[in-house]
Scaffold this active site. Structure first.
Site, PDB file in Angstrom:
ATOM      1  N   HIS A 199      33.126  47.080  33.427  1.00  0.00           N
ATOM      2  CA  HIS A 199      32.673  45.940  34.223  1.00  0.00           C
ATOM      3  C   HIS A 199      33.301  46.033  35.615  1.00  0.00           C
ATOM      4  O   HIS A 199      34.410  46.536  35.772  1.00  0.00           O
ATOM      5  CB  HIS A 199      33.112  44.631  33.583  1.00  0.00           C
ATOM      6  CG  HIS A 199      32.325  44.239  32.373  1.00  0.00           C
ATOM      7  ND1 HIS A 199      32.115  45.086  31.317  1.00  0.00           N
ATOM      8  CD2 HIS A 199      31.715  43.068  32.046  1.00  0.00           C
ATOM      9  CE1 HIS A 199      31.396  44.445  30.387  1.00  0.00           C
ATOM     10  NE2 HIS A 199      31.144  43.234  30.806  1.00  0.00           N
ATOM     11  N   GLU A 202      31.515  41.644  39.801  1.00  0.00           N
ATOM     12  CA  GLU A 202      30.925  40.326  39.579  1.00  0.00           C
ATOM     13  C   GLU A 202      31.904  39.252  40.053  1.00  0.00           C
ATOM     14  O   GLU A 202      31.619  38.504  40.979  1.00  0.00           O
ATOM     15  CB  GLU A 202      30.564  40.094  38.118  1.00  0.00           C
ATOM     16  CG  GLU A 202      29.873  38.732  37.920  1.00  0.00           C
ATOM     17  CD  GLU A 202      29.566  38.395  36.474  1.00  0.00           C
ATOM     18  OE1 GLU A 202      28.541  37.722  36.233  1.00  0.00           O
ATOM     19  OE2 GLU A 202      30.360  38.755  35.592  1.00  0.00           O
TER      20      GLU A 202
END
Length: 340
Positions: A199, A202
């Protein structure tokens, strides 16, 4: 003629094991095990979240409450089977389900049995027309040595077919842990042929994305939408063909963007980025994969040919076997041709 997006062949590359559950399943398992399920899970109405540490804490608390109802092998198998069924119904031909077996190990005898249960269920849910593979994901909230142990475990089951591990990820709050400390775990995974799928981009912006690129060498980036804040970084991601797993519902629910029309999906697409739409945690965010394509159509103005290209991007970025990809890509062409 507006084509039915549920019949558009596609791949689903960003969805978490717990977050893939149906609301009814969470409620049922909670009743079976005598574990209360928060109203926010039952109604899929998250509190107003902010993209800061406090907002993430509130989200994580709800997520952990949902995960707490998973207490047995049969529970785990049910989750995989239902995730596969739901994806099939929305046109997905290939699902890569992300799981941290550490979370379920206490209930099934360890991390190895936990992973094997998920892999076996994934194989059983697959056939010639639909495949389920697994991404093993470490958590930023745990020690980097735990990540290395997971990488070694994932490497034992590495493959390129349904029921195998195809990638290694790193999830949870981007602000937790030190990214560079997880580099050795990703080295282990890469040597085994696994895709690098952390990830990033974001909750934190371009500076952190650069750190992820330099340290973890991703093939795909979970989310990655904030690369649009730096034109040079966006160009680099495109040049290096790093696919972005864009999850519009997640971005909005976590307060990263004010609404679906603010998610920079159109900018990424027009710039030439490789994109794979994902639902992330449909249990909490209230929308599955199909809804992400509907968002692209309704909020970002994507035409049917552009939606078909999004689907192609998801298939090309997947770790599905080449022959399988070829068949799905042909199905996308057929879908688009049906409008003429």
């Amino acid at each position: 003629m507006v084509l039915d997006l549920a019949t558009l062949p596609k791949a689903h590359l960003h969805v978490h094991f717990t977050g893939s559950m149906r609301v009814d399943t969470v409620v049922d398992l909670g009743e079976q095990h005598g574990i209360p399920v928060p109203a926010s899970v039952r109604t899929q109405e998250l509190p107003d979240l902010t993209p800061d540490a406090r907002g993430w804490f509130r989200f994580q608390r709800i997520y952990d409450a949902a995960r707490a109802v998973v207490r047995s092998e049969s529970d785990m198998r049910r989750i995989v089977a239902e995730a596969a069924e739901d994806d099939r119904a929305e046109g997905s031909a290939w699902l890569e389900l992300q799981v941290d077996p550490t979370s379920y190990a206490p209930h099934v005898g360890g991390i190895t049995p936990a992973l094997e249960i998920v892999l076996d269920a994934a194989a059983q849910a697959s056939d010639d027309d639909f495949g389920v593979a697994v991404i093993v994901a470490a958590s930023r909230t745990r020690h980097p040595l735990d990540a290395r142990a997971l990488a070694r475990l994932a490497a034992r089951y590495a493959g390129d077919r349904p029921g195998t591990v195809v990638g290694f990820g790193l999830s949870n709050d981007e602000r937790r842990g030190v990214t560079t400390d997880f580099g050795r775990a990703f080295d282990i995974a890469r040597r085994a042929g696994l895709g690098s799928m952390p990830h990033g981009g974001e909750l934190l912006g371009p500076d952190h994305v650069r750190e992820v690129l330099a340290t973890l060498h991703p093939d795909r980036l979970g989310h990655g939408v904030r690369v649009t804040e730096d034109s040079d970084l966006l160009a680099r991601v495109i040049d290096e063909q790093i696919a972005l797993e864009v999850c519009p519902a997640s971005n909005v629910s976590l307060g990263v963007y004010d609404g679906p029309d603010r998610v920079p999906l159109r900018r990424l697409f027009d710039a030439g980025a490789r994109i794979a739409l994902g639902a992330d945690d449909p249990l909490l965010f209230g929308s599955r994969l199909l809804a992400q394509y509907e968002t692209a159509r309704d909020a970002a103005g994507f035409s049917d040919p552009e939606l078909a290209e999004l689907a192609r991007g998801s298939v090309r970025a997947s770790r599905a076997p080449d022959a399988f990809k070829t068949n799905v890509l042909a199905g996308i062409d057929d879908w688009l041709a049906s409008s003429s």
